[in-house]
Design a protein around this motif. Structure first.
Motif, mmCIF file in Angstrom:
data_model
loop_
_atom_site.group_PDB
_atom_site.id
_atom_site.type_symbol
_atom_site.label_atom_id
_atom_site.label_comp_id
_atom_site.label_asym_id
_atom_site.label_seq_id
_atom_site.Cartn_x
_atom_site.Cartn_y
_atom_site.Cartn_z
ATOM 1 N N ALA A 207 52.371 -5.057 42.753
ATOM 2 C CA ALA A 207 51.040 -5.488 43.191
ATOM 3 C C ALA A 207 51.098 -6.184 44.542
ATOM 4 O O ALA A 207 50.235 -5.977 45.401
ATOM 5 N N GLU A 208 52.124 -6.997 44.751
ATOM 6 C CA GLU A 208 52.253 -7.723 46.018
ATOM 7 C C GLU A 208 52.380 -6.762 47.192
ATOM 8 O O GLU A 208 51.717 -6.907 48.222
ATOM 9 N N LEU A 209 53.232 -5.738 47.052
ATOM 10 C CA LEU A 209 53.437 -4.776 48.128
ATOM 11 C C LEU A 209 52.210 -3.890 48.332
ATOM 12 O O LEU A 209 51.744 -3.718 49.462
ATOM 13 N N VAL A 210 51.688 -3.313 47.251
ATOM 14 C CA VAL A 210 50.553 -2.386 47.363
ATOM 15 C C VAL A 210 49.333 -3.103 47.925
ATOM 16 O O VAL A 210 48.606 -2.571 48.763
ATOM 17 N N SER A 211 49.099 -4.328 47.494
ATOM 18 C CA SER A 211 47.965 -5.092 48.004
ATOM 19 C C SER A 211 48.106 -5.349 49.500
ATOM 20 O O SER A 211 47.169 -5.139 50.275
ATOM 21 N N ALA A 212 49.279 -5.797 49.940
ATOM 22 C CA ALA A 212 49.482 -6.120 51.355
ATOM 23 C C ALA A 212 49.458 -4.876 52.232
ATOM 24 O O ALA A 212 48.915 -4.897 53.338
ATOM 25 N N ALA A 213 50.050 -3.770 51.752
ATOM 26 C CA ALA A 213 50.176 -2.573 52.576
ATOM 27 C C ALA A 213 48.903 -1.749 52.627
ATOM 28 O O ALA A 213 48.580 -1.164 53.667
ATOM 29 N N PHE A 214 48.140 -1.696 51.518
ATOM 30 C CA PHE A 214 47.012 -0.766 51.439
ATOM 31 C C PHE A 214 45.640 -1.436 51.274
ATOM 32 O O PHE A 214 44.613 -0.777 51.443
ATOM 33 N N TYR A 215 45.615 -2.715 50.940
ATOM 34 C CA TYR A 215 44.344 -3.419 50.738
ATOM 35 C C TYR A 215 44.349 -4.746 51.515
ATOM 36 O O TYR A 215 44.163 -5.818 50.941
ATOM 37 N N PRO A 216 44.550 -4.699 52.834
ATOM 38 C CA PRO A 216 44.710 -5.945 53.601
ATOM 39 C C PRO A 216 43.478 -6.831 53.603
ATOM 40 O O PRO A 216 43.592 -8.044 53.786
ATOM 41 N N PHE A 217 42.271 -6.233 53.413
ATOM 42 C CA PHE A 217 41.049 -7.042 53.463
ATOM 43 C C PHE A 217 40.414 -7.246 52.098
ATOM 44 O O PHE A 217 39.429 -7.970 51.967
ATOM 45 N N THR A 218 40.960 -6.600 51.073
ATOM 46 C CA THR A 218 40.474 -6.800 49.704
ATOM 47 C C THR A 218 41.679 -6.988 48.787
ATOM 48 O O THR A 218 41.954 -6.151 47.931
ATOM 49 N N PRO A 219 42.433 -8.062 48.980
ATOM 50 C CA PRO A 219 43.672 -8.251 48.220
ATOM 51 C C PRO A 219 43.413 -8.407 46.721
ATOM 52 O O PRO A 219 42.328 -8.804 46.295
ATOM 53 N N PHE A 220 44.427 -8.084 45.944
ATOM 54 C CA PHE A 220 44.349 -8.249 44.495
ATOM 55 C C PHE A 220 45.694 -8.766 44.006
ATOM 56 O O PHE A 220 46.675 -8.802 44.747
ATOM 57 N N ARG A 221 45.755 -9.138 42.763
ATOM 58 C CA ARG A 221 46.996 -9.647 42.185
ATOM 59 C C ARG A 221 47.281 -8.918 40.872
ATOM 60 O O ARG A 221 46.402 -8.247 40.317
ATOM 61 N N ALA A 222 48.491 -9.072 40.387
ATOM 62 C CA ALA A 222 48.867 -8.476 39.107
ATOM 63 C C ALA A 222 48.305 -9.304 37.965
ATOM 64 O O ALA A 222 48.207 -10.533 38.046
ATOM 65 N N GLY A 223 47.937 -8.623 36.890
ATOM 66 C CA GLY A 223 47.429 -9.327 35.712
ATOM 67 C C GLY A 223 48.530 -9.900 34.849
ATOM 68 O O GLY A 223 48.257 -10.667 33.925
ATOM 69 N N THR A 224 49.776 -9.544 35.144
ATOM 70 C CA THR A 224 50.921 -10.068 34.400
ATOM 71 C C THR A 224 51.770 -10.935 35.321
ATOM 72 O O THR A 224 51.583 -10.946 36.535
ATOM 73 N N SER A 225 52.691 -11.643 34.731
ATOM 74 C CA SER A 225 53.565 -12.537 35.498
ATOM 75 C C SER A 225 54.996 -12.008 35.498
ATOM 76 O O SER A 225 55.351 -11.138 34.693
ATOM 77 N N ASP A 226 55.807 -12.542 36.395
ATOM 78 C CA ASP A 226 57.231 -12.199 36.397
ATOM 79 C C ASP A 226 57.825 -12.524 35.036
ATOM 80 O O ASP A 226 57.616 -13.608 34.495
ATOM 81 N N GLY A 227 58.548 -11.587 34.473
ATOM 82 C CA GLY A 227 59.168 -11.801 33.166
ATOM 83 C C GLY A 227 58.377 -11.213 32.017
ATOM 84 O O GLY A 227 58.908 -11.091 30.902
#
Length: 427
Positions: A207-227
């Motif tokens: 999510a971090e990569l896809v959001s930064a690379a493809f959605y620079p003006f409409t960022p999103f986050r993952a619904g799950t956490s590390d682990g």
């Protein structure tokens, strides 16, 4: 009030011509469509639903009929359509090529191409799924069938596709190659636009990569956490090609892996790349991967139906299918980015669109194509590519013609490719 409740409230009101919902990969777009359809139908309103492919239509019917078996659903289809098993199994679904046979159903679902042939019948409300994939000329042909619409789609993925060049219409207000959403907002700038801010498919690493690379003006986050998710192998790496196992281990550990072949200019159906993909898929399945997640805390085997291979061209797809035909990966999904859009798997293997190429044209640089390929997975994505893509990008800076009255597309494909490649190189 949640985002979903805000959307349903706006869609249920009588103001304006519609509501737009921007959704990143795996944000629950299909769940929203099913909930909206069910809410409208159960309130007594007849509803039409427009999707872009038969696969999308059948998936929506299966999900809606499973969620609300009491609803009568009409499946509007072409005469050559063969009902899928996931449609036939629901007794509440009626399949017909004539709108008169299904227009009294609570919900009528069909492709945009089929709805464009309908010349009678009207509905108060409509839901247009994958609206960014829908060409504006298709919207014009179906808009007379409904008064108010819910337009749901992913702005970061593939644009409407046509085998006919559209440069002659660029910049014109009636350019048929604009998406349905672009035209809708151009002529109705005051329509409410909602955004789903969370991806429930992509893990944090993706999510971090896809959001930064493809959605620079409409960022999103993952619904799950590390682990919350992890991928494990049931068997140890004994024998075989060590480079394949090293790539699989990197993907298991980090969620990404770049399987890089020696730099070389090749034909599109690069035999070494095809062989590498087949080897990775077969080795993955031989090692018995198990996916642990919020849905399967005790673990769930990653079987062939939970693995996909993506490529840019149909001839590449055909070559990969042939290479997998006599292996344990024979039942793995292999398809183009266009046909993988909207689908979800545990592990994906991707042939990079720029691998082995001498140039970086618009088709292979398109951000949406790489975005689709890089955002189908829940656990790991492996990218197979020839070395030298960074140099290829440096030698072919983005230089697409600029047309008057055409909004600038973000992100730029050149920049998005650079961002993804830089991340993969660090994995």
């Amino acid at each position: 009030m949640t985002v979903i409740e805000d959307i349903l409230r706006d869609f249920g009101s009588a103001a304006g011509r519609g509501v737009v919902v921007d959704s990143p990969p795996g944000a629950g777009k299909s769940t929203l469509v099913v909930r909206a359809a069910r809410t409208m139908a159960e309130s007594g309103e007849r509803l039409m639903v427009v999707a872009q492919t038969n696969e999308q239509v059948d998936d929506l019917i299966d999900r809606l009929a499973s969620a609300a078996p009491q609803l009568d659903i009409g499946r509007l289809s072409a005469s050559t359509y063969v009902p899928a098993q996931r449609v036939v199994k629901h007794g509440s679904v009626k399949v017909s090529g004539a709108v008169s046979d299904v227009q009294h159903s609570a919900v009528v679902i069909g492709t945009a191409a089929k709805w464009a042939t309908v010349t009678d019948g009207t509905w108060e409300r409509a839901i247009v799924d994958e609206a960014y994939q829908m060409r504006s000329d298709m919207l014009l042909r179906v808009a007379g069938r409904f008064s108010r619409g819910l337009f749901v789609g992913d702005p970061g993925q593939l644009d409407p596709f046509s085998v006919v060049g559209g440069e002659r219409w660029a910049g014109l207000s009636w350019d048929p190659m604009q998406s349905a959403v672009a035209v809708l907002l151009r002529h109705n700038p005051d329509l409410p636009v909602h955004r789903l801010p969370v991806s429930w498919r992509l893990p944090p690493s993706a999510a971090e990569l896809v959001s930064a690379a493809f959605y620079p003006f409409t960022p999103f986050r993952a619904g799950t956490s590390d682990g919350d998710r992890r991928l494990e192998f049931s068997t140890r790496a004994i024998g075989g090609d060590r480079t394949l196992d090293a790539t699989l281990e990197t993907a298991r550990r980090t969620g990404w892996a770049l399987h890089e072949l020696p730099a070389q200019h090749t034909v599109r159906t690069d035999r070494e790349a095809v062989a590498a993909i087949a080897g990775l898929v077969a080795r993955l399945l031989q090692r018995g991967p198990v996916a642990y997640s919020e849905h399967a805390p005790e673990g769930r085997p990653v079987t062939a139906d939970r693995v996909a291979v993506g490529a840019a061209h149909r001839d590449q797809v055909a070559a990969i299918r042939q290479a997998l035909a006599e292996t344990v990966g024979a039942d793995v999904t292999v398809d183009t980015a266009n046909r993988l859009q909207g689908r979800e798997y545990d592990v994906t293997v991707v042939l990079h669109p720029l691998s082995g190429r001498r140039d970086a044209g618009a088709f292979h640089l398109e951000a949406g194509r790489l975005c689709v390929l890089a955002s189908r997975h829940r656990h790991a994505c492996i990218v197979v590519a020839r070395a030298g893509i960074a140099e290829l990008l440096d030698n072919h800076p983005s230089a697409e013609p600029v047309h008057l009255n055409v909004p600038v597309r973000f992100p730029d494909g050149w920049e998005a490719n650079q961002a993804v490649l830089a991340h993969l190189s660090r994995s």
